[in-house]
Design a protein around this motif. Structure first.
Motif, PDB file in Angstrom:
ATOM      1  N   MET A 289       0.774  -1.384  -0.089  1.00 54.01           N
ATOM      2  CA  MET A 289      -0.139   0.213  -0.160  1.00 54.01           C
ATOM      3  C   MET A 289       0.789   1.360   0.134  1.00 54.01           C
ATOM      4  SD  MET A 289      -3.188  -0.892   2.677  1.00 54.01           S
ATOM      5  CE  MET A 289      -1.964  -1.330   4.273  1.00 54.01           C
ATOM      6  N   ASN A 290       1.982   1.067   0.708  1.00 50.83           N
ATOM      7  CA  ASN A 290       2.814   2.240   0.761  1.00 50.83           C
ATOM      8  C   ASN A 290       4.059   2.324  -0.369  1.00 50.83           C
ATOM      9  OD1 ASN A 290       2.153   3.743   3.489  1.00 50.83           O
ATOM     10  ND2 ASN A 290       2.053   1.551   3.850  1.00 50.83           N
ATOM     11  N   PHE A 291       3.934   1.529  -1.291  1.00 53.09           N
ATOM     12  CA  PHE A 291       4.559   1.508  -2.313  1.00 53.09           C
ATOM     13  C   PHE A 291       3.825   2.259  -3.414  1.00 53.09           C
ATOM     14  CE2 PHE A 291       8.082  -0.804  -0.625  1.00 53.09           C
ATOM     15  CZ  PHE A 291       9.146  -0.761  -1.651  1.00 53.09           C
ATOM     16  N   SER A 292       2.572   2.549  -3.131  1.00 54.21           N
ATOM     17  CA  SER A 292       1.533   2.985  -4.254  1.00 54.21           C
ATOM     18  C   SER A 292       0.723   4.021  -3.935  1.00 54.21           C
ATOM     19  CB  SER A 292       0.892   1.778  -4.831  1.00 54.21           C
ATOM     20  OG  SER A 292       0.318   0.888  -3.852  1.00 54.21           O
ATOM     21  N   PHE A 293      -0.475   3.563  -3.106  1.00 54.17           N
ATOM     22  CA  PHE A 293      -1.572   4.411  -2.762  1.00 54.17           C
ATOM     23  C   PHE A 293      -1.036   5.563  -1.972  1.00 54.17           C
ATOM     24  CE2 PHE A 293      -5.367   5.798  -0.713  1.00 54.17           C
ATOM     25  CZ  PHE A 293      -6.072   5.619  -1.602  1.00 54.17           C
ATOM     26  N   TRP A 294      -0.657   5.345  -0.706  1.00 54.03           N
ATOM     27  CA  TRP A 294      -0.339   6.255   0.197  1.00 54.03           C
ATOM     28  C   TRP A 294       0.660   7.504  -0.554  1.00 54.03           C
ATOM     29  CZ3 TRP A 294      -4.286   6.568   3.071  1.00 54.03           C
ATOM     30  CH2 TRP A 294      -4.838   5.749   3.629  1.00 54.03           C
ATOM     31  N   PRO A 295       1.814   7.064  -0.845  1.00 54.72           N
ATOM     32  CA  PRO A 295       2.546   8.225  -1.159  1.00 54.72           C
ATOM     33  C   PRO A 295       2.203   9.036  -2.374  1.00 54.72           C
ATOM     34  CG  PRO A 295       3.582   6.072  -1.751  1.00 54.72           C
ATOM     35  CD  PRO A 295       2.217   5.797  -0.851  1.00 54.72           C
ATOM     36  N   PHE A 296       1.324   8.408  -3.328  1.00 53.34           N
ATOM     37  CA  PHE A 296       0.788   9.074  -4.528  1.00 53.34           C
ATOM     38  C   PHE A 296      -0.246  10.104  -3.914  1.00 53.34           C
ATOM     39  CE2 PHE A 296      -1.693   9.238  -8.426  1.00 53.34           C
ATOM     40  CZ  PHE A 296      -0.690   9.848  -9.239  1.00 53.34           C
ATOM     41  N   MET A 297      -0.859   9.935  -2.693  1.00 48.01           N
ATOM     42  CA  MET A 297      -1.918  10.749  -2.520  1.00 48.01           C
ATOM     43  C   MET A 297      -1.163  12.277  -2.358  1.00 48.01           C
ATOM     44  SD  MET A 297      -4.360  10.771   0.933  1.00 48.01           S
ATOM     45  CE  MET A 297      -5.366   9.335   0.292  1.00 48.01           C
ATOM     46  N   ILE A 298      -0.019  12.151  -1.746  1.00 48.55           N
ATOM     47  CA  ILE A 298       0.788  13.630  -1.629  1.00 48.55           C
ATOM     48  C   ILE A 298       0.884  14.168  -2.962  1.00 48.55           C
ATOM     49  CG2 ILE A 298       2.986  14.531  -1.048  1.00 48.55           C
ATOM     50  CD1 ILE A 298       3.405  12.081   0.880  1.00 48.55           C
TER      51      ILE A 298
ATOM     52  N   ALA B 109       6.514  -0.918   9.211  1.00 47.28           N
ATOM     53  CA  ALA B 109       6.821  -1.357   7.901  1.00 47.28           C
ATOM     54  C   ALA B 109       6.153  -0.402   6.904  1.00 47.28           C
ATOM     55  CB  ALA B 109       6.218  -2.868   7.459  1.00 47.28           C
ATOM     56  N   ARG B 110       4.831  -0.020   7.254  1.00 45.71           N
ATOM     57  CA  ARG B 110       4.193   1.006   6.695  1.00 45.71           C
ATOM     58  C   ARG B 110       4.673   2.233   6.256  1.00 45.71           C
ATOM     59  NH1 ARG B 110      -2.414   0.141   7.160  1.00 45.71           N
ATOM     60  NH2 ARG B 110      -2.476  -2.126   8.064  1.00 45.71           N
ATOM     61  N   LEU B 111       5.220   2.781   7.537  1.00 44.44           N
ATOM     62  CA  LEU B 111       5.750   4.144   7.579  1.00 44.44           C
ATOM     63  C   LEU B 111       7.334   4.185   7.001  1.00 44.44           C
ATOM     64  CD1 LEU B 111       4.461   5.295  11.030  1.00 44.44           C
ATOM     65  CD2 LEU B 111       3.592   6.018   8.840  1.00 44.44           C
ATOM     66  N   ILE B 112       8.024   3.091   7.210  1.00 46.17           N
ATOM     67  CA  ILE B 112       9.338   2.981   6.640  1.00 46.17           C
ATOM     68  C   ILE B 112       9.055   3.023   5.236  1.00 46.17           C
ATOM     69  CG2 ILE B 112      11.303   1.683   6.311  1.00 46.17           C
ATOM     70  CD1 ILE B 112      11.056   0.851   9.048  1.00 46.17           C
ATOM     71  N   SER B 113       8.300   2.268   4.558  1.00 43.99           N
ATOM     72  CA  SER B 113       8.232   2.226   3.212  1.00 43.99           C
ATOM     73  C   SER B 113       7.471   3.561   2.705  1.00 43.99           C
ATOM     74  CB  SER B 113       7.322   1.087   2.676  1.00 43.99           C
ATOM     75  OG  SER B 113       5.965   1.124   3.380  1.00 43.99           O
ATOM     76  N   LEU B 114       6.563   4.266   3.372  1.00 46.63           N
ATOM     77  CA  LEU B 114       6.058   5.318   3.075  1.00 46.63           C
ATOM     78  C   LEU B 114       7.009   6.453   2.970  1.00 46.63           C
ATOM     79  CD1 LEU B 114       3.710   7.107   2.495  1.00 46.63           C
ATOM     80  CD2 LEU B 114       3.195   7.316   4.815  1.00 46.63           C
ATOM     81  N   ALA B 115       7.952   6.653   3.932  1.00 42.44           N
ATOM     82  CA  ALA B 115       8.869   7.590   3.955  1.00 42.44           C
ATOM     83  C   ALA B 115       9.967   7.335   2.582  1.00 42.44           C
ATOM     84  CB  ALA B 115       9.643   7.524   5.251  1.00 42.44           C
TER      85      ALA B 115
END
Length: 493
Positions: free
Chosen positions: A255-264, A381-387
């Motif tokens: 999710m954090n390789f795709s959806f969440w960072p792209f929201m920014i 894992a979520r936040l590291i991959s998000l950052a």
């Protein structure tokens, strides 16, 4: 609060860039300071909550989130806002880890647990789903500060709910804080994000750049070593032997390789490429976020019927398919929110299918007394991959825009001017470019080249998001393994 914070701030980044006179990299750090701070405290908070009481630490985290949100709303410069966001991220990470641990303890049986996490997903989805329009409306009718100040009011309501509805719980076997693990993990994540974000200015192969990435690698090695020798590590690597847990963790990262960072970055596309104002951009983003409001209960029922090892990879595959459709929509001849709508909806549905099953599966795979540790690893894992992916997507966007500009203006602008122009385009400063960038008006009077550069840059980012989601969907499916095998191994810690 946490969902609203994630989705409302990206919408106001173009406004912050203008009002606070920031640049593209500073806009990235407004988001990443929060993310990295969350990562810093997650495991420590999980340990403290297990040891001193989950309700008690949850209450403290909510109070701190309200106070730090007030500080963010009072910031008058980019540097102060970034520092304030770091403090807010510390409180937000603590608040997030506690709420998952509280739910895991308070609802331990199948149907009750499913309903609880389904409700959690809906409430999270309300904040996430309506965050873009909330942020856009606030900027349109008031001041950007209220995007942060609104959390002060919500924190007060939340405290009342906590006092009346949350049971105190703890783990009598909880041990001391793993300070060495906390510091080394945080330094490695910060170093990698800093290297990706600032590398183009520092020089990826310069002495400074190589020094930063080397320090990040050494910190990661020290973290692994510290966890191996610590009798009570914050990252208990034995849980990775549980296929259910590890399979869900790949879903968490996907999710954090795709959806969440792209929201920014998606609000920048709507405002810069399509020319929408903050309210219209926020409205367009609802298609991306609202499915997360209605899908979680369905996702939990599907997980009970077909197993999380099917639902989580399916959700990631759906996110990737949504990114492919968005890429096609952004490249259409007359691109608009309508051409982006199918892809945004599909990506949001995929996120809804993935998010709550991941959270439920990671915490249910271990004994309830270790829920704080399990949810801490999941959120880390979520936040590291998000950052990392906030930085990577920003880099890909910049390089895509720069590549397009080189092919158009290579004979008219030098390398420094091209990079400066690319940064301003990526930051969403398209309207002011012709007045503020020397010679651009005569070179691109119709704005065609700038628009083409944006489309190329965002197309590459969407392709990256699709590949990331699909690769981790396969990894998750393989890690879960056959359903019978998962059921046999999941009770073992």
């Amino acid at each position: 609060m946490f969902g609203l914070e994630i989705s409302s701030v990206p919408v106001i980044l173009p406004t912050l860039e203008k009002v606070l006179q920031g640049d593209f990299k500073e806009m990235q750090w407004i988001m990443n300071a929060y993310t990295i701070a969350c990562t810093t405290v997650l495991m420590a908070t999980g340990t403290l909550a297990d040891r001193f009481g989950r309700k008690r630490i949850f209450t403290i985290a909510i109070v701190l989130f309200g106070i730090t949100s007030l500080i963010c709303g009072m910031a008058h410069s980019v540097s102060v806002l970034i520092a304030s966001r770091f403090l807010q991220g510390i409180a937000g990470g603590a608040m997030l880890i506690c709420q998952v641990a509280v739910l895991s303890h308070q609802f331990q049986e199948g149907q009750a647990r499913t309903r609880a996490f389904g409700a959690w997903g809906i409430i999270f989805g309300i904040g996430l789903g309506f965050g873009p329009i909330v942020g856009g409306v606030i900027v349109a009718v008031s001041d950007w500060q209220w995007v942060f100040l609104i959390h002060v009011l919500i924190a007060i309501v939340t405290l009342l709910l906590v006092f009346n509805g949350v049971q105190e719980s703890s783990d009598p076997q909880a041990k001391k804080l793993d300070l060495l693990g906390m510091v080394t993990l945080s330094l490695s994540v910060f170093g990698l994000a800093y290297f990706i974000t600032q590398g183009s200015d520092l020089g990826f192969t310069s002495i400074t750049g190589i020094g930063i990435i080397t320090a990040a690698a050494i910190s990661l090695i020290l973290f692994i070593f510290a966890e191996k020798i610590n009798a009570h590590p914050m990252f208990d690597f034995s849980v990775f032997k549980i296929r259910n847990f590890s399979g869900a963790l790949f879903g968490s990262m996907g999710m954090n390789f795709s959806f969440w960072p792209f929201m920014i970055y998606l609000p920048i596309y709507f405002q810069s490429s399509l020319g929408y104002n903050s309210v219209t951009a926020g409205s367009a983003l609802l298609a991306y976020t609202l499915p997360t409001l209605v899908i979680p209960p369905l996702a939990e029922r599907l997980s009970l019927r077909y197993h999380p090892g099917v639902v989580i990879p399916l959700g990631l595959f759906t996110i990737g398919a949504g990114f492919i459709l968005m890429r096609a929509g952004s490249g259409a001849e007359h691109a608009s929110w309508l051409t982006m709508l199918p892809g945004c909806l599909l990506a949001g549905i995929g996120l809804g299918l993935t998010n709550t099953p991941v959270t439920n599966t990671t915490t249910s795979s271990v004994p309830s007394s270790r829920a704080g540790m399990a949810s801490g690893i999941d959120m880390s894992a979520r936040l590291i991959s998000l950052a990392i992916n906030i930085a990577l997507m920003g880099y890909i966007l910049m390089e895509g825009i720069l590549s397009s500009l080189r092919s158009t203006f290579s004979g008219s602008l030098d390398a420094g001017q091209l990079r400066s122009l690319a940064e301003r385009i990526a930051a969403g400063d398209v309207v002011a470019l012709k007045q503020g960038f020397p010679g651009l008006g005569s070179l691109d009077s119709s704005g065609t080249a700038v628009h083409a550069a944006l489309v190329q840059g965002f197309g590459l980012v969407m392709l990256y998001g699709c590949i990331g989601a699909w690769v981790l969907a396969v990894a998750s499916f393989v890690m879960f393994g056959p359903r019978e095998r998962v059921q046999q191994t999941s009770p073992v810690v």
